[in-house]
Design a protein around this motif. Structure first.
Motif, PDB file in Angstrom:
ATOM      1  N   ARG A   5       0.848  -1.200   0.000  1.00 34.35           N
ATOM      2  CA  ARG A   5       0.000   0.000   0.000  1.00 34.35           C
ATOM      3  C   ARG A   5       0.881   1.247   0.000  1.00 34.35           C
ATOM      4  O   ARG A   5       0.556   2.228  -0.675  1.00 34.35           O
ATOM      5  N   TYR A  48     -13.178  11.470  -0.461  1.00 35.25           N
ATOM      6  CA  TYR A  48     -12.460  12.080   0.666  1.00 35.25           C
ATOM      7  C   TYR A  48     -13.297  13.085   1.447  1.00 35.25           C
ATOM      8  O   TYR A  48     -12.774  13.908   2.152  1.00 35.25           O
ATOM      9  N   ILE A  56      -7.927  10.086  10.492  1.00 41.18           N
ATOM     10  CA  ILE A  56      -7.360   8.735  10.591  1.00 41.18           C
ATOM     11  C   ILE A  56      -5.885   8.817  10.960  1.00 41.18           C
ATOM     12  O   ILE A  56      -5.421   8.195  11.907  1.00 41.18           O
ATOM     13  N   ASN A  60      -2.684  10.069   6.182  1.00 41.29           N
ATOM     14  CA  ASN A  60      -3.949   9.914   5.450  1.00 41.29           C
ATOM     15  C   ASN A  60      -4.501  11.277   5.057  1.00 41.29           C
ATOM     16  O   ASN A  60      -4.856  11.513   3.902  1.00 41.29           O
ATOM     17  N   MET A  63      -2.141  13.157   2.431  1.00 35.83           N
ATOM     18  CA  MET A  63      -2.215  12.588   1.080  1.00 35.83           C
ATOM     19  C   MET A  63      -3.548  12.954   0.417  1.00 35.83           C
ATOM     20  O   MET A  63      -3.589  13.324  -0.758  1.00 35.83           O
ATOM     21  N   LYS A  64      -4.629  12.904   1.202  1.00 36.78           N
ATOM     22  CA  LYS A  64      -5.946  13.235   0.619  1.00 36.78           C
ATOM     23  C   LYS A  64      -5.977  14.692   0.161  1.00 36.78           C
ATOM     24  O   LYS A  64      -6.451  15.007  -0.937  1.00 36.78           O
ATOM     25  N   TYR A  67      -3.855  14.961  -3.000  1.00 43.42           N
ATOM     26  CA  TYR A  67      -4.536  14.382  -4.161  1.00 43.42           C
ATOM     27  C   TYR A  67      -5.617  15.325  -4.676  1.00 43.42           C
ATOM     28  O   TYR A  67      -5.699  15.624  -5.866  1.00 43.42           O
ATOM     29  N   GLU A 117     -21.525   6.378   2.336  1.00 40.82           N
ATOM     30  CA  GLU A 117     -21.151   5.048   1.832  1.00 40.82           C
ATOM     31  C   GLU A 117     -21.437   4.931   0.341  1.00 40.82           C
ATOM     32  O   GLU A 117     -20.636   4.378  -0.422  1.00 40.82           O
ATOM     33  N   TRP A 120     -18.830   6.859  -1.432  1.00 40.27           N
ATOM     34  CA  TRP A 120     -17.561   6.130  -1.435  1.00 40.27           C
ATOM     35  C   TRP A 120     -17.602   5.032  -2.504  1.00 40.27           C
ATOM     36  O   TRP A 120     -16.674   4.874  -3.298  1.00 40.27           O
ATOM     37  N   TYR A 162      -2.281  -2.179  -4.938  1.00 40.29           N
ATOM     38  CA  TYR A 162      -3.358  -2.237  -3.938  1.00 40.29           C
ATOM     39  C   TYR A 162      -3.975  -3.628  -3.897  1.00 40.29           C
ATOM     40  O   TYR A 162      -4.430  -4.089  -2.855  1.00 40.29           O
ATOM     41  N   ASN A 165      -1.974  -5.411  -1.653  1.00 42.12           N
ATOM     42  CA  ASN A 165      -2.271  -4.904  -0.303  1.00 42.12           C
ATOM     43  C   ASN A 165      -3.508  -5.593   0.266  1.00 42.12           C
ATOM     44  O   ASN A 165      -3.556  -5.986   1.441  1.00 42.12           O
ATOM     45  N   TRP A 166      -4.532  -5.792  -0.588  1.00 43.02           N
ATOM     46  CA  TRP A 166      -5.770  -6.424  -0.100  1.00 43.02           C
ATOM     47  C   TRP A 166      -5.569  -7.903   0.205  1.00 43.02           C
ATOM     48  O   TRP A 166      -6.153  -8.450   1.148  1.00 43.02           O
ATOM     49  N   ARG A 169      -3.813  -7.834   3.529  1.00 42.11           N
ATOM     50  CA  ARG A 169      -4.690  -7.490   4.644  1.00 42.11           C
ATOM     51  C   ARG A 169      -5.659  -8.655   4.929  1.00 42.11           C
ATOM     52  O   ARG A 169      -5.994  -8.915   6.081  1.00 42.11           O
ATOM     53  N   ALA A 180     -14.244  -3.055  -3.392  1.00 42.65           N
ATOM     54  CA  ALA A 180     -12.945  -2.441  -3.720  1.00 42.65           C
ATOM     55  C   ALA A 180     -12.097  -3.403  -4.551  1.00 42.65           C
ATOM     56  O   ALA A 180     -11.442  -2.988  -5.512  1.00 42.65           O
TER      57      ALA A 180
ATOM     58  N   HIS B   3     -15.853  -4.191   6.339  1.00 49.08           N
ATOM     59  CA  HIS B   3     -15.241  -3.421   5.249  1.00 49.08           C
ATOM     60  C   HIS B   3     -14.893  -2.013   5.714  1.00 49.08           C
ATOM     61  O   HIS B   3     -14.048  -1.352   5.150  1.00 49.08           O
ATOM     62  N   LEU B   6     -11.524  -0.719   5.836  1.00 51.04           N
ATOM     63  CA  LEU B   6     -10.789  -0.329   4.634  1.00 51.04           C
ATOM     64  C   LEU B   6     -10.745   1.191   4.511  1.00 51.04           C
ATOM     65  O   LEU B   6     -10.031   1.748   3.706  1.00 51.04           O
ATOM     66  N   LYS B   7     -11.517   1.878   5.355  1.00 55.17           N
ATOM     67  CA  LYS B   7     -11.598   3.332   5.202  1.00 55.17           C
ATOM     68  C   LYS B   7     -10.312   4.034   5.614  1.00 55.17           C
ATOM     69  O   LYS B   7     -10.203   5.239   5.496  1.00 55.17           O
ATOM     70  N   ASP B   8      -9.306   3.263   6.076  1.00 50.23           N
ATOM     71  CA  ASP B   8      -8.034   3.941   6.376  1.00 50.23           C
ATOM     72  C   ASP B   8      -7.165   4.022   5.128  1.00 50.23           C
ATOM     73  O   ASP B   8      -6.067   4.512   5.146  1.00 50.23           O
ATOM     74  N   GLU B   9      -7.744   3.511   3.991  1.00 51.60           N
ATOM     75  CA  GLU B   9      -6.957   3.550   2.746  1.00 51.60           C
ATOM     76  C   GLU B   9      -7.311   4.791   1.935  1.00 51.60           C
ATOM     77  O   GLU B   9      -8.366   5.391   2.107  1.00 51.60           O
ATOM     78  N   LEU B  10      -6.406   5.124   1.033  1.00 54.77           N
ATOM     79  CA  LEU B  10      -6.637   6.346   0.216  1.00 54.77           C
ATOM     80  C   LEU B  10      -7.575   5.995  -0.942  1.00 54.77           C
ATOM     81  O   LEU B  10      -7.642   4.858  -1.350  1.00 54.77           O
TER      82      LEU B  10
END
Lengths: 210, 10
Positions: A5, A48, A56, A60, A63-64, A67, A117, A120, A162, A165-166, A169, A180, B3, B6-10
């Motif tokens: 990540r 974001y 967080i 975080n 970077m947001k 971006y 949500e 997102w 990523y 990364n998943w 995780r 995602a 899930h 996962l919100k700690d990801e960009l």
């Protein structure tokens, strides 16, 4: 945080900076799809919004902000400052064919029917197809500047990392997010054709036929 | 839920 990540985020950041600097230094956005950049700005804005509601980490948040700032700066450079160099004729992808289905899908398939949500989820789905106008534009012009291909490589690499990364995780933290992951796979697959060309034709200019 | 982590990801 894991290595996939972290490198993924740095690759994403590199792509965003490469593009912004390329347009700024060359004072031209030739060969760049403004539509894709608008879609990315929408992706970051809808994803974001939690900047306003939850903290967080410093990483975080920084970077947001970077971006979102770079995304809007890039859109500004393309459509305002250097609009004379914007190649609107070749940037002809019908983005409404992306935004409408993605919006519908976000309302139908999500984890929780709440405002943030759904936004997102919309942002995750939209990001997976946001590069299409850019890839379409390159296939129409049949070529891409070397710096643009580096931009696309970093952008494609970020979501591919990523995926790892998943996996990491899921294995170490025992959870995963199917929305995602599926969107991330679609996003990465869209770059495969480009990755092949990028790797096999590195160096002396590109003739693309994506 | 799971899930949301996962919100700690960009």
């Amino acid at each position: 945080m894991n290595i996939f990540r972290l490198i993924g985020d740095l690759s994403h950041l590199a792509a965003i900076i490469i593009l912004l600097l390329k347009i700024w230094k060359s004072r031209s956005c030739a060969g760049i799809s403004g539509k894709s950049q608008i879609l990315f700005a929408i992706v970051f804005t809808t994803r974001y919004l939690d900047l306003l509601t939850s903290f967080i980490s410093l990483y975080n948040t920084c970077m947001k902000v970077i971006y979102i700032g770079c995304a809007y700066a890039t859109v500004y450079l393309i459509y305002m400052k250097f609009r004379a160099t914007y190649d609107g004729n070749h940037d002809s992808f019908r983005v409404e064919f992306l935004v409408v289905p993605v919006g519908g899908l976000a309302v139908l398939i999500n984890h929780d029917f709440s405002f943030l949500e759904i936004l997102w989820t919309f942002s995750i789905y939209l990001e997976s197809v946001a590069i299409l106008p850019q890839l379409f534009m390159i296939s129409k012009t049949g070529e891409a500047e070397t710096i643009t291909t580096h931009y696309l490589f970093c952008l494609g690499l970020y979501r591919a990392l990523y995926l790892f990364n998943w996996i990491w995780r899921f294995y170490f933290e025992g959870f995963f997010d199917m929305i995602a992951i599926v969107a991330g796979v679609v996003q990465t697959v869209l770059y495969c054709d480009f990755f092949y060309l990028y790797v096999t034709k590195d160096g002396k200019g590109y003739r693309f036929s994506i | 839920q799971l899930h949301n982590k996962l919100k700690d990801e960009l």
